[in-house]
Design a protein around this motif. Structure first.
Motif, PDB file in Angstrom:
ATOM      1  N   CYS A  16       0.848  -1.189   0.000  1.00  0.00           N
ATOM      2  CA  CYS A  16       0.000   0.000   0.000  1.00  0.00           C
ATOM      3  C   CYS A  16       0.885   1.241   0.000  1.00  0.00           C
ATOM      4  O   CYS A  16       2.112   1.151   0.018  1.00  0.00           O
ATOM      5  N   ALA A  17       0.264   2.418  -0.005  1.00  0.00           N
ATOM      6  CA  ALA A  17       1.010   3.670  -0.137  1.00  0.00           C
ATOM      7  C   ALA A  17       2.011   3.861   1.002  1.00  0.00           C
ATOM      8  O   ALA A  17       3.080   4.454   0.803  1.00  0.00           O
ATOM      9  N   GLU A  18       1.682   3.380   2.193  1.00  0.00           N
ATOM     10  CA  GLU A  18       2.578   3.537   3.346  1.00  0.00           C
ATOM     11  C   GLU A  18       3.729   2.545   3.336  1.00  0.00           C
ATOM     12  O   GLU A  18       4.606   2.592   4.201  1.00  0.00           O
ATOM     13  N   GLY A  19       3.712   1.628   2.363  1.00  0.00           N
ATOM     14  CA  GLY A  19       4.782   0.650   2.253  1.00  0.00           C
ATOM     15  C   GLY A  19       4.516  -0.654   2.948  1.00  0.00           C
ATOM     16  O   GLY A  19       5.323  -1.591   2.862  1.00  0.00           O
ATOM     17  N   THR A  20       3.401  -0.759   3.677  1.00  0.00           N
ATOM     18  CA  THR A  20       3.062  -2.028   4.322  1.00  0.00           C
ATOM     19  C   THR A  20       2.464  -2.987   3.293  1.00  0.00           C
ATOM     20  O   THR A  20       1.934  -2.564   2.267  1.00  0.00           O
ATOM     21  N   GLU A  21       2.532  -4.265   3.608  1.00  0.00           N
ATOM     22  CA  GLU A  21       2.099  -5.292   2.663  1.00  0.00           C
ATOM     23  C   GLU A  21       0.584  -5.402   2.654  1.00  0.00           C
ATOM     24  O   GLU A  21      -0.045  -5.656   3.663  1.00  0.00           O
ATOM     25  N   LEU A  22      -0.003  -5.200   1.461  1.00  0.00           N
ATOM     26  CA  LEU A  22      -1.449  -5.346   1.279  1.00  0.00           C
ATOM     27  C   LEU A  22      -1.808  -6.787   0.954  1.00  0.00           C
ATOM     28  O   LEU A  22      -2.754  -7.352   1.506  1.00  0.00           O
ATOM     29  N   PHE A  23      -1.052  -7.386   0.040  1.00  0.00           N
ATOM     30  CA  PHE A  23      -1.229  -8.788  -0.314  1.00  0.00           C
ATOM     31  C   PHE A  23       0.150  -9.443  -0.407  1.00  0.00           C
ATOM     32  O   PHE A  23       1.037  -8.908  -1.075  1.00  0.00           O
ATOM     33  N   PRO A  24       0.348 -10.588   0.246  1.00  0.00           N
ATOM     34  CA  PRO A  24       1.633 -11.289   0.101  1.00  0.00           C
ATOM     35  C   PRO A  24       1.757 -11.893  -1.288  1.00  0.00           C
ATOM     36  O   PRO A  24       0.795 -11.941  -2.051  1.00  0.00           O
TER      37      PRO A  24
END
Length: 500
Positions: A16-24
């Motif tokens: 996602c925009a914050e750099g966290t994983e949305l989908f592995p």
């Protein structure tokens, strides 16, 4: 490759925009199934629409599959997601479908859009007609009270003519209102069917060629809903919304959905044939092996601890963790849900101790504590170091294969099958595993322990077999594990308190 044919690439995670994983990343190679289905539906939903049942058992990655599919096509097609279970407080699946479609599609249009204004007005008329049913559903969900079950106690007195006449007139007025509301609702639905098609067209036009038909509508978690609601939802989709340029993908564990149908129509009802009426086709995602399932979870949820290398057999890498859990689950024929529960218990113990242990034993004890308690209790109560458990094992009722252990110079004894000629295997049957660990982790008098180690040393010195020498080393390593029999029992009793 034609621009109209997609080939999804899910080998990398989506951030996602914050750099966290949305989908592995797609460790199960599901992208090829999504590509195949998408290309098929993109053509076949144009004329007459399409209702597809995506069948996948629990643990097969169904929700990940449809959400990653949606993420891959959101810039190509109008997309709507409906979580049926979150909205089953409504007694009206029609309202759920209509409101979900309008809300999702409206977000892609400016507020002043004429089509959006028209459908907003007509949906308000529908919702007004549906309001009594919706209110009853909300009350029932909140307090467990069905308004239809409420009755006025007592009877009217014969001389209360005024009250009686008033109630009669009110009842007639209520009946007229109900008929009018019903007719208004049907008329609104017919309008809305056409307006939803117009809304999809407006969304595509507004995006100036970026989006194209058909729209993809995903319905998830239907098999978790109340049986009557699930059946009514299928009726709504089939009879009212099988429209040109709309592809419905209804994701279910179809076996569970059949149970819901039987709950409504009776146990002897042919639920499979009945459900076939609602879908043009059923597409089943292949069921995962237990190894694939555990591997998929391990990759995202398990943090490998290098201290696990000291276990016997050793968990020298994360894959050894995956293998030891999946092997035990395979041997006892656990479902994927039971396998996940086994894994959770194992992780809970590993996160609460620094002691060295035998992972096979701990996992086996978890299983037999739940499924074969008499065998578990026999192991717990055994005081003789030469105790034989074969009698209790024979009552299990199915064949339990060996628990593989291989020796490799780099890693020592590991829980896996290796077929290389230079690798030695030390497979154990269930009775051998339980008997050996009953001996090794029980309390030893210092003199007896020293005597046993000396016996192993003598065997090692006299043996000309490299395999037998390694087995002597293996047994001494088991004896030197810091976990005692009491530790294993305590861990099992603590971990099994997790709710299933």
């Amino acid at each position: 490759m034609s621009d109209d044919i997609v080939d999804f690439n899910w080998k990398e995670p989506v951030l996602c925009a914050e750099g966290t994983e949305l989908f592995p990343r797609d460790t199960l190679d599901r992208a090829r199934y999504a590509s195949f289905l998408h290309n098929y539906l993109a053509i076949n939903a144009i004329d007459g629409g399409y209702v597809l049942n995506l069948n996948a058992k629990w643990g097969s990655g169904k929700t990940y599959f449809i959400n990653r599919w949606m993420e891959s096509i959101k810039d190509r097609h109008p997309v709507v997601y409906i979580d049926a279970w979150k909205q089953d407080y409504s007694d009206d699946p029609m309202l759920t479908v209509i409101s979900s479609l309008i809300n999702a599609l409206s977000e892609q249009l400016p507020a002043e859009n004429e089509t959006l204004a028209n459908i907003t007005e007509k949906s308000a008329r529908f919702i007004k007609a549906a309001a009594p049913a919706l209110l009853k559903g909300l009350v029932k969900k909140a307090v467990g009270l069905n308004l239809d079950d409420i009755k006025v106690e007592g009877e009217l007195k014969n001389d209360d003519k005024f009250i009686s006449d008033t109630l009669s007139e009110s009842a007639a007025a209520v009946a007229q209102c109900l008929v009018k509301d019903h007719n208004d609702k049907l008329q609104s639905v017919n309008y809305l069917r056409n307006e939803i098609k117009a809304l999809i067209t407006a969304v595509i036009a507004h995006q100036q060629g970026a989006l194209k038909a058909p729209a993809f509508i995903f319905i998830d978690e239907l098999d978790r809903c109340r049986p009557s609601y699930a059946v009514e939802m299928l009726e709504v989709v089939k009879h009212f919304f099988e429209l040109d340029n709309i592809a419905f993908i209804v994701a279910t564990d179809t076996e569970q959905l059949q149970h819901a149908v039987k709950a409504v129509y009776g146990e002897g009802f042919d639920a499979q044939t009945y459900l076939g009426r609602f879908f043009r086709r059923r597409y089943s995602l292949t069921e995962l092996s237990r190894y694939e399932f555990v591997s998929h979870i391990s990759e995202s949820k398990v943090t490998y601890n290098p201290n696990w290398k000291e276990f016997v057999p050793s968990l020298a890498e994360l894959d050894d963790f995956t293998r030891v859990v999946s092997i035990v689950a395979d041997r006892f024929r656990l479902s994927l849900r039971e396998t996940e529960q086994l894994m959770d218990k194992f992780i809970a113990v590993l996160s609460n101790t620094t002691k060295t242990l035998n992972p096979y034993l701990l996992l086996v004890l978890f299983v037999i504590r739940d499924k074969h308690f008499s065998l578990y209790n026999e192991w717990v109560e055994a005081t003789n170091k030469d105790h034989d458990f074969s009698h209790f094992i024979s009552s299990i009722g199915y064949f339990i294969d060996v628990f593989p252990i291989s020796y490799q110079d780099e890693t020592g004894f590991v829980p896996k099958v290796v077929t290389l000629t230079k690798v030695l295997n030390f497979d154990l049957r269930l009775n051998e595993l339980l008997a050996e660990m009953n001996r090794m982790c029980s309390n030893w008098k210092p003199r007896d322990r020293s005597g046993f180690i000396n016996q192993l040393g003598d065997r090692y010195q006299k043996s000309t077999s490299y395999r037998e020498q390694l087995d002597c080393n293996r047994q001494e390593q088991l004896l030197n594990l810091s976990a005692s029999k009491i530790d294993y029992i305590n861990w099992v009793e603590l971990a099994v308190s997790f709710d299933k």
